[in-house]
Design a protein around this motif. Structure first.
Motif, PDB file in Angstrom:
ATOM      1  N   VAL A 119      44.450  37.630  37.866  1.00 50.94           N
ATOM      2  CA  VAL A 119      45.595  38.002  39.129  1.00 50.94           C
ATOM      3  C   VAL A 119      44.900  38.740  40.273  1.00 50.94           C
ATOM      4  O   VAL A 119      44.982  38.373  41.351  1.00 50.94           O
ATOM      5  N   LEU A 120      44.009  39.523  40.170  1.00 48.48           N
ATOM      6  CA  LEU A 120      43.241  39.983  41.120  1.00 48.48           C
ATOM      7  C   LEU A 120      42.533  39.076  41.751  1.00 48.48           C
ATOM      8  O   LEU A 120      42.177  39.200  43.060  1.00 48.48           O
ATOM      9  N   ALA A 121      41.840  38.185  41.003  1.00 46.19           N
ATOM     10  CA  ALA A 121      41.080  36.942  41.785  1.00 46.19           C
ATOM     11  C   ALA A 121      42.034  36.087  42.713  1.00 46.19           C
ATOM     12  O   ALA A 121      41.658  35.769  43.407  1.00 46.19           O
ATOM     13  N   ASN A 122      43.383  36.167  41.995  1.00 44.22           N
ATOM     14  CA  ASN A 122      44.150  35.268  42.927  1.00 44.22           C
ATOM     15  C   ASN A 122      44.599  36.111  44.283  1.00 44.22           C
ATOM     16  O   ASN A 122      44.811  35.629  45.193  1.00 44.22           O
ATOM     17  N   LEU A 123      44.793  37.486  44.022  1.00 43.19           N
ATOM     18  CA  LEU A 123      44.988  38.013  45.399  1.00 43.19           C
ATOM     19  C   LEU A 123      43.771  38.028  46.328  1.00 43.19           C
ATOM     20  O   LEU A 123      43.945  37.747  47.325  1.00 43.19           O
ATOM     21  N   ARG A 124      42.421  37.897  45.860  1.00 44.35           N
ATOM     22  CA  ARG A 124      41.497  37.776  46.726  1.00 44.35           C
ATOM     23  C   ARG A 124      41.529  36.268  47.159  1.00 44.35           C
ATOM     24  O   ARG A 124      41.302  36.158  48.470  1.00 44.35           O
ATOM     25  N   SER A 125      41.808  35.324  46.370  1.00 44.35           N
ATOM     26  CA  SER A 125      41.990  34.017  47.061  1.00 44.35           C
ATOM     27  C   SER A 125      42.882  33.884  48.170  1.00 44.35           C
ATOM     28  O   SER A 125      42.688  33.426  49.180  1.00 44.35           O
ATOM     29  N   LEU A 126      44.227  34.433  47.865  1.00 41.32           N
ATOM     30  CA  LEU A 126      44.943  34.470  48.927  1.00 41.32           C
ATOM     31  C   LEU A 126      44.736  35.352  50.270  1.00 41.32           C
ATOM     32  O   LEU A 126      45.043  34.715  51.308  1.00 41.32           O
ATOM     33  N   ARG A 127      43.908  36.355  50.006  1.00 43.95           N
ATOM     34  CA  ARG A 127      43.458  36.838  51.194  1.00 43.95           C
ATOM     35  C   ARG A 127      42.366  36.114  52.021  1.00 43.95           C
ATOM     36  O   ARG A 127      42.386  35.815  53.266  1.00 43.95           O
ATOM     37  N   ASP A 128      41.478  35.480  51.122  1.00 43.05           N
ATOM     38  CA  ASP A 128      40.469  34.465  51.568  1.00 43.05           C
ATOM     39  C   ASP A 128      41.221  33.315  52.582  1.00 43.05           C
ATOM     40  O   ASP A 128      40.543  32.921  53.403  1.00 43.05           O
ATOM     41  N   GLN A 129      42.488  32.738  52.189  1.00 45.99           N
ATOM     42  CA  GLN A 129      42.936  31.862  52.780  1.00 45.99           C
ATOM     43  C   GLN A 129      43.615  32.097  54.087  1.00 45.99           C
ATOM     44  O   GLN A 129      43.753  31.200  54.861  1.00 45.99           O
ATOM     45  N   ASN A 130      43.654  33.517  54.376  1.00 50.60           N
ATOM     46  CA  ASN A 130      44.305  34.249  55.568  1.00 50.60           C
ATOM     47  C   ASN A 130      43.559  35.044  56.206  1.00 50.60           C
ATOM     48  O   ASN A 130      43.928  36.002  56.417  1.00 50.60           O
ATOM     49  N   LYS A 131      42.339  34.916  56.367  1.00 48.63           N
ATOM     50  CA  LYS A 131      41.399  35.895  56.623  1.00 48.63           C
ATOM     51  C   LYS A 131      41.650  36.128  58.277  1.00 48.63           C
ATOM     52  O   LYS A 131      42.414  35.428  58.946  1.00 48.63           O
ATOM     53  N   ASN A 132      41.292  37.453  58.510  1.00 51.42           N
ATOM     54  CA  ASN A 132      41.736  38.072  59.657  1.00 51.42           C
ATOM     55  C   ASN A 132      43.335  38.360  59.923  1.00 51.42           C
ATOM     56  O   ASN A 132      43.615  38.685  61.130  1.00 51.42           O
ATOM     57  N   ARG A 133      44.266  37.914  58.950  1.00 50.35           N
ATOM     58  CA  ARG A 133      45.461  38.060  59.358  1.00 50.35           C
ATOM     59  C   ARG A 133      46.061  38.648  58.040  1.00 50.35           C
ATOM     60  O   ARG A 133      47.339  38.982  58.019  1.00 50.35           O
ATOM     61  N   PHE A 134      45.464  38.733  56.874  1.00 49.92           N
ATOM     62  CA  PHE A 134      46.068  39.108  55.680  1.00 49.92           C
ATOM     63  C   PHE A 134      45.172  40.203  54.956  1.00 49.92           C
ATOM     64  O   PHE A 134      44.013  40.001  55.137  1.00 49.92           O
ATOM     65  N   SER A 135      45.783  41.619  54.741  1.00 52.62           N
ATOM     66  CA  SER A 135      44.747  42.294  54.238  1.00 52.62           C
ATOM     67  C   SER A 135      45.668  43.315  53.064  1.00 52.62           C
ATOM     68  O   SER A 135      46.859  43.166  52.833  1.00 52.62           O
ATOM     69  N   TYR A 136      44.868  44.016  52.163  1.00 46.90           N
ATOM     70  CA  TYR A 136      45.187  44.850  51.311  1.00 46.90           C
ATOM     71  C   TYR A 136      44.947  46.462  51.581  1.00 46.90           C
ATOM     72  O   TYR A 136      43.842  46.565  52.030  1.00 46.90           O
ATOM     73  N   MET A 137      45.798  47.232  51.438  1.00 46.42           N
ATOM     74  CA  MET A 137      45.489  48.703  51.447  1.00 46.42           C
ATOM     75  C   MET A 137      45.995  49.363  49.934  1.00 46.42           C
ATOM     76  O   MET A 137      47.090  49.236  49.617  1.00 46.42           O
ATOM     77  N   LEU A 138      44.799  49.565  49.351  1.00 48.59           N
ATOM     78  CA  LEU A 138      44.999  50.178  47.875  1.00 48.59           C
ATOM     79  C   LEU A 138      45.188  51.824  47.847  1.00 48.59           C
ATOM     80  O   LEU A 138      44.209  52.514  48.385  1.00 48.59           O
ATOM     81  N   PHE A 139      46.169  52.258  47.516  1.00 51.66           N
ATOM     82  CA  PHE A 139      46.097  53.636  47.051  1.00 51.66           C
ATOM     83  C   PHE A 139      46.065  53.868  45.418  1.00 51.66           C
ATOM     84  O   PHE A 139      46.522  53.447  44.880  1.00 51.66           O
ATOM     85  N   MET A 140      44.927  54.654  45.460  1.00 54.00           N
ATOM     86  CA  MET A 140      44.561  54.777  43.864  1.00 54.00           C
ATOM     87  C   MET A 140      44.014  56.512  43.649  1.00 54.00           C
ATOM     88  O   MET A 140      43.347  56.942  44.663  1.00 54.00           O
TER      89      MET A 140
END
Length: 189
Positions: free
Chosen positions: A36-57
């Protein structure tokens, strides 16, 4: 696939920048399958510079999971990690002033200083202490000290919540109860 299509449509066809804010992400980061986390990374890689995550932990990624298990996702945020600290005395004074204004209540300067000392600048504790004083002004001694407040059930409950949210290492790093009481007493006016 639906999420991927939506992100693709918004970032490429609509020229939007998207940031997913993932709040209270500790449990997800610790328990979700690595795929699942690898898929989130892949989604971000497909949309570089336009898509990001901010994690609150609450905890660092290394404390939650073996980094090698989720390495590609970990690389996204590992160099951009920021820890939040308690308010500085100046920020704590500002918060107290805002609480005073919002609640139409004016506190003595000695009481403000005691609130900052007792809370250690923790925003949640500042708010609870203020609420307890607003509801029960006799918790303040004539000298402005708040020793009576330390037995408040709401404050004790909040402190327990904070304590139990800490990792074992963090709990062990805390000063003893006696050292803490000495610090609070010496910082009170």
């Amino acid at each position: 696939r639906s999420l991927e299509l939506a992100v693709l449509t918004l970032t490429q066809q609509q020229s939007l920048n998207i940031c997913f804010l993932l709040d209270e992400f500790d449990k997800v980061y610790r328990e979700f399958p690595a795929t699942v986390l690898a898929n989130l990374r892949s989604l971000r890689d497909q949309n570089k510079n336009r898509f990001s995550y901010m994690l609150f932990m609450r905890n660092t990624a290394q404390e939650l999971r073996d980094v090698s298990d989720v390495e590609s996702f970990y690389e996204l945020h590992s160099r951009n990690t920021f820890g939040l600290k308690p308010y500085s005395p100046e920020d704590a004074r500002l918060m107290i002033a805002q609480l005073e204004e919002r609640n139409h209540l004016r506190l003595d300067q000695a009481i403000r200083q005691s609130i900052i000392a007792v809370s250690g600048g923790h925003p949640g504790l500042l708010g609870i202490i203020f609420e307890e004083l607003r509801a029960n002004p006799n918790l303040v001694y004539n000298d402005g000290s708040l020793d009576k407040l330390l037995n408040s059930s709401k404050l004790v409950e909040e402190c327990k919540k904070l304590l139990y949210s800490l990792t074992k290492t963090e709990q062990e790093a805390l000063p003893s109860e006696q050292a803490l009481a000495t610090t609070i007493t010496s910082n009170s006016p």
